[in-house]
Every structure is written in structure tokens, then in C-alpha cells.
Design an enzyme around this catalytic site. Structure first.
Site, PDB file in Angstrom:
ATOM      1  N   ASN A   1       0.858  -1.194   0.000  1.00 52.03           N
ATOM      2  CA  ASN A   1       0.000   0.000   0.000  1.00 52.03           C
ATOM      3  C   ASN A   1       0.895   1.246   0.000  1.00 52.03           C
ATOM      4  O   ASN A   1       1.683   1.451   0.922  1.00 52.03           O
ATOM      5  CB  ASN A   1      -0.896  -0.045   1.247  1.00 52.03           C
ATOM      6  CG  ASN A   1      -1.824   1.142   1.327  1.00 52.03           C
ATOM      7  OD1 ASN A   1      -1.403   2.271   1.091  1.00 52.03           O
ATOM      8  ND2 ASN A   1      -3.069   0.919   1.661  1.00 52.03           N
TER       9      ASN A   1
ATOM     10  N   HIS B   1       1.057   6.290   1.732  1.00 57.47           N
ATOM     11  CA  HIS B   1       1.847   7.240   2.519  1.00 57.47           C
ATOM     12  C   HIS B   1       2.994   7.883   1.761  1.00 57.47           C
ATOM     13  O   HIS B   1       3.561   8.867   2.228  1.00 57.47           O
ATOM     14  CB  HIS B   1       2.304   6.596   3.820  1.00 57.47           C
ATOM     15  CG  HIS B   1       1.126   6.341   4.715  1.00 57.47           C
ATOM     16  ND1 HIS B   1       0.131   7.283   4.889  1.00 57.47           N
ATOM     17  CD2 HIS B   1       0.743   5.267   5.410  1.00 57.47           C
ATOM     18  CE1 HIS B   1      -0.800   6.787   5.674  1.00 57.47           C
ATOM     19  NE2 HIS B   1      -0.463   5.567   6.002  1.00 57.47           N
TER      20      HIS B   1
ATOM     21  N   HIS C   1      -5.586   3.647  -1.774  1.00 55.79           N
ATOM     22  CA  HIS C   1      -6.891   4.046  -1.251  1.00 55.79           C
ATOM     23  C   HIS C   1      -7.194   5.462  -1.731  1.00 55.79           C
ATOM     24  O   HIS C   1      -6.533   6.410  -1.311  1.00 55.79           O
ATOM     25  CB  HIS C   1      -6.829   3.986   0.285  1.00 55.79           C
ATOM     26  CG  HIS C   1      -8.151   4.260   0.963  1.00 55.79           C
ATOM     27  ND1 HIS C   1      -8.317   4.126   2.311  1.00 55.79           N
ATOM     28  CD2 HIS C   1      -9.359   4.657   0.485  1.00 55.79           C
ATOM     29  CE1 HIS C   1      -9.567   4.430   2.638  1.00 55.79           C
ATOM     30  NE2 HIS C   1     -10.219   4.763   1.547  1.00 55.79           N
TER      31      HIS C   1
ATOM     32  N   ARG D   1      -9.253   8.193  -1.116  1.00 59.49           N
ATOM     33  CA  ARG D   1     -10.230   8.644  -0.114  1.00 59.49           C
ATOM     34  C   ARG D   1     -11.106   9.749  -0.693  1.00 59.49           C
ATOM     35  O   ARG D   1     -10.688  10.484  -1.595  1.00 59.49           O
ATOM     36  CB  ARG D   1      -9.486   9.157   1.131  1.00 59.49           C
ATOM     37  CG  ARG D   1      -8.802   8.065   1.925  1.00 59.49           C
ATOM     38  CD  ARG D   1      -8.254   8.633   3.222  1.00 59.49           C
ATOM     39  NE  ARG D   1      -9.323   8.960   4.133  1.00 59.49           N
ATOM     40  CZ  ARG D   1      -9.721   8.185   5.149  1.00 59.49           C
ATOM     41  NH1 ARG D   1      -9.096   7.049   5.410  1.00 59.49           N
ATOM     42  NH2 ARG D   1     -10.708   8.558   5.923  1.00 59.49           N
TER      43      ARG D   1
ATOM     44  N   ARG E   1      -6.906  12.975   0.610  1.00 58.03           N
ATOM     45  CA  ARG E   1      -5.822  13.451   1.488  1.00 58.03           C
ATOM     46  C   ARG E   1      -4.459  12.864   1.111  1.00 58.03           C
ATOM     47  O   ARG E   1      -3.440  13.442   1.444  1.00 58.03           O
ATOM     48  CB  ARG E   1      -6.139  13.155   2.952  1.00 58.03           C
ATOM     49  CG  ARG E   1      -5.990  11.705   3.338  1.00 58.03           C
ATOM     50  CD  ARG E   1      -5.993  11.542   4.836  1.00 58.03           C
ATOM     51  NE  ARG E   1      -7.288  11.820   5.399  1.00 58.03           N
ATOM     52  CZ  ARG E   1      -7.792  11.162   6.448  1.00 58.03           C
ATOM     53  NH1 ARG E   1      -7.072  10.227   7.034  1.00 58.03           N
ATOM     54  NH2 ARG E   1      -8.980  11.432   6.913  1.00 58.03           N
TER      55      ARG E   1
ATOM     56  N   GLU F   1      -8.749   0.527  -2.986  1.00 57.24           N
ATOM     57  CA  GLU F   1      -9.620   0.602  -1.809  1.00 57.24           C
ATOM     58  C   GLU F   1     -10.504   1.828  -1.953  1.00 57.24           C
ATOM     59  O   GLU F   1     -10.015   2.913  -2.301  1.00 57.24           O
ATOM     60  CB  GLU F   1      -8.780   0.750  -0.539  1.00 57.24           C
ATOM     61  CG  GLU F   1      -7.873  -0.426  -0.280  1.00 57.24           C
ATOM     62  CD  GLU F   1      -6.946  -0.180   0.895  1.00 57.24           C
ATOM     63  OE1 GLU F   1      -6.238  -1.115   1.260  1.00 57.24           O
ATOM     64  OE2 GLU F   1      -6.932   0.939   1.435  1.00 57.24           O
TER      65      GLU F   1
ATOM     66  N   THR G   1      -8.348   3.846   8.397  1.00 56.18           N
ATOM     67  CA  THR G   1      -9.621   3.121   8.416  1.00 56.18           C
ATOM     68  C   THR G   1      -9.827   2.449   9.772  1.00 56.18           C
ATOM     69  O   THR G   1      -9.073   1.568  10.160  1.00 56.18           O
ATOM     70  CB  THR G   1      -9.641   2.061   7.295  1.00 56.18           C
ATOM     71  OG1 THR G   1      -9.098   2.643   6.116  1.00 56.18           O
ATOM     72  CG2 THR G   1     -11.035   1.570   7.033  1.00 56.18           C
TER      73      THR G   1
ATOM     74  N   GLU H   1     -11.483  -9.015   3.123  1.00 61.68           N
ATOM     75  CA  GLU H   1     -10.196  -8.725   3.745  1.00 61.68           C
ATOM     76  C   GLU H   1     -10.475  -8.568   5.235  1.00 61.68           C
ATOM     77  O   GLU H   1     -11.280  -7.710   5.631  1.00 61.68           O
ATOM     78  CB  GLU H   1      -9.572  -7.449   3.159  1.00 61.68           C
ATOM     79  CG  GLU H   1      -8.242  -7.120   3.841  1.00 61.68           C
ATOM     80  CD  GLU H   1      -7.468  -5.998   3.173  1.00 61.68           C
ATOM     81  OE1 GLU H   1      -7.635  -5.765   1.959  1.00 61.68           O
ATOM     82  OE2 GLU H   1      -6.692  -5.335   3.890  1.00 61.68           O
TER      83      GLU H   1
ATOM     84  N   HIS I   1      -3.959  -4.424   7.801  1.00 61.93           N
ATOM     85  CA  HIS I   1      -4.065  -3.235   8.663  1.00 61.93           C
ATOM     86  C   HIS I   1      -3.213  -3.397   9.906  1.00 61.93           C
ATOM     87  O   HIS I   1      -3.406  -4.337  10.687  1.00 61.93           O
ATOM     88  CB  HIS I   1      -5.509  -2.911   9.077  1.00 61.93           C
ATOM     89  CG  HIS I   1      -5.688  -1.430   9.275  1.00 61.93           C
ATOM     90  ND1 HIS I   1      -5.261  -0.788  10.403  1.00 61.93           N
ATOM     91  CD2 HIS I   1      -6.181  -0.470   8.455  1.00 61.93           C
ATOM     92  CE1 HIS I   1      -5.505   0.498  10.279  1.00 61.93           C
ATOM     93  NE2 HIS I   1      -6.059   0.722   9.109  1.00 61.93           N
TER      94      HIS I   1
END
Ligand code: PXP
Length: 241
Positions: free
Chosen positions: A6, A9, A42, A44, A48, A69, A100, A150, A189
Site C-alpha cells: 500500500n 503514505h 486508497h 479517499r 488526502r 480501496e 480506516t 479482507e 491493517h
């Protein structure tokens, strides 16, 4: 066991300075070269971190595939139908959360999830539902027609040491319960180099999605070495070596 890296970041860091670097696309390609089996991102609702143009560029360029996602909204459904990723993971989303928190309430949202799943499946996209390790949620997930779930590993990852075995047992029981009923089971996660091994040993779990810890570790080791270290840890745990 596959590893989805993922890269959200990388975009968080870029956006913090309003620069064009570090580039999420470059991160995706580097991750693939060094062992990521696919790229998770993801989009969002508040954009962000990952933005629409990141999704488009990464979807166009990766050699593996993307796992997008997204929240259960009309806008995101339209986005996914445009981009056509191989996988979509439907996640709950709250504006103020840092990440999340908790899984989807499939029981409460069953009809809407079933409707979205139907449209995504018709477009050739595999739908996964991000849920807590809970049998009633798994049963509801089955009824939506989604082929995959998931399992949210956050409660396990965040638990104090004495509570962790109980949280791990919940994940293990949920993974067997779901796979025995024909669902593909993934997990993610809060996983990191220190807590991933017990989850990697759970045989019905096919894929792990890991972001924050890998990007954090890459500050010190570089992304290639961070991914290699994670893959080796998963591989050793999975094969009992
Ligand atoms: N899986 C899902 C569905 C997520 O929403 C996230 C966070 O975006 C992850 C996995 C990765 O979590 P982490 O960044 O804690 O590794």
C-alpha cells in the site's frame, strides 16, 4: 501468500510539502520490481493522499495489478468503473479518522453492497469487503455475492501483548469460517515486521495488504530492502522455517 504494498503514505509525504515528489507511481514501480505482488491504494473521498491522477497513472503503468480501496459511494463506484482495476476493496470511511477504523458493517449495508458488487463484478472487477473477523459479518458478506473479504487485523495489531492471542484466534477462526464457505480471504491493517508472522501462518489467508510499516521502514532501509525483509518474514512464517 501474496503481498500487496500500500503506497498511500508516499502520497501523504508528497502532499505534506505540495511538491511532485516522492512519486507514488515511482514507489509502485519500485515496489513491484522488489517483490510486491500487486499495488494497493486508497482513493479517499477527501483525497488526502492518493489523487485521481495517481490512480490513473498507476493503473496504466503497473506490470502486476492494482487493488483499489474505496468507500461505498456513487462517486467511487463510477471511478472504479472508469479505471477498472483488477480488485476493489470496499472500506468504511469517516472524514475525521486518521486511518480506516474498523470494518464495514455489511449487515447494515447489505443491499447497497450487493448492488455495488453486482455492478463491479459485471465489469470484471473482483470485489473484496474489508470486515472485522466476525462470523455474522462474514455470513452477510456471503449474501452480497462478493467473492472475497479482507479481514481487518487492526484490533490484533493494536492489542496489548496479553490480549493479542485472543485477537489472533478471532482472525484464524474467521479465516477458516470464510474459506470453508468459498470466500477468498485476505487480511491487513497495522501489520509490521514484528507482528506479521502469526497472521502469515494462517493458511486460508491468501494475501496481505501492508502500507504504513513498509513505508516507515523504507525511511531507514529503502523501499526495496523493506519489502524484501517483509517478504522473507512472511515466507519464513508460512513455511515454518
Ligand atoms: N487494508 C485496508 C483495507 C486498508 O484500508 C489499509 C490502510 O489503508 C491497509 C490494508 C494497510 O494498513 P497499514 O497501512 O496499517 O499497513
Amino acid at each position: 501468500m501474496l503481498l500487496g504494498v500500500n503506497i498511500d503514505h508516499v502520497a501523504t509525504l508528497r502532499n505534506a510539502r505540495g511538491t511532485t515528489y516522492p512519486s507514488p507511481l515511482e514507489a509502485a514501480l519500485t515496489a513491484e520490481t522488489h517483490g510486491a505482488d500487486y499495488i494497493t491504494l486508497h482513493l479517499r473521498e477527501d483525497r488526502r493522499h492518493i489523487r485521481d491522477d495517481d490512480v490513473a497513472a498507476i493503473a496504466r503503468t503497473v506490470r502486476t495489478h492494482i487493488n483499489l480501496e474505496m468507500a461505498l459511494t456513487e462517486e467511487m463506484l463510477e471511478h472504479a468503473l472508469r479505471v477498472r482495476p483488477q480488485d476493489v476493496c470496499i472500506v468504511p470511511e469517516k472524514r475525521q479518522e486518521i486511518t480506516t477504523e474498523g470494518g464495514l458493517d455489511v449487515i447494515a449495508l447489505q443491499q447497497k453492497i450487493a448492488d455495488y458488487t453486482h455492478q463491479l463484478t459485471a465489469a470484471g472487477i473482483r470485489v473484496s469487503l474489508f470486515i472485522d473477523p466476525d462470523e455474522t459479518q462474514i455470513q452477510a458478506a456471503l449474501d452480497t455475492g462478493a467473492p472475497a473479504i479482507e479481514l481487518h487485523t487492526g484490533a490484533y495489531a493494536d492489542a496489548p501483548a496479553h490480549e493479542r492471542p485472543r485477537q489472533l484466534a478471532k482472525i484464524e477462526e474467521a479465516a477458516y469460517f470464510a474459506s470453508e464457505r468459498g470466500l477468498t480471504v485476505n487480511a491487513g491493517h497495522g501489520l509490521n515486521i514484528h507482528n506479521v508472522a502469526p497472521v502469515a501462518k494462517i493458511l486460508p489467508i491468501a494475501e496481505l495488504n501492508i502500507g504504513h510499516a513498509l513505508i516507515a521502514q523504507s525511511l531507514f532501509l529503502g523501499l526495496p530492502a523493506a519489502i524484501r525483509q517483509m517478504k522473507e518474514t512472511i515466507h519464513r512464517a508460512r513455511n515454518g522455517v
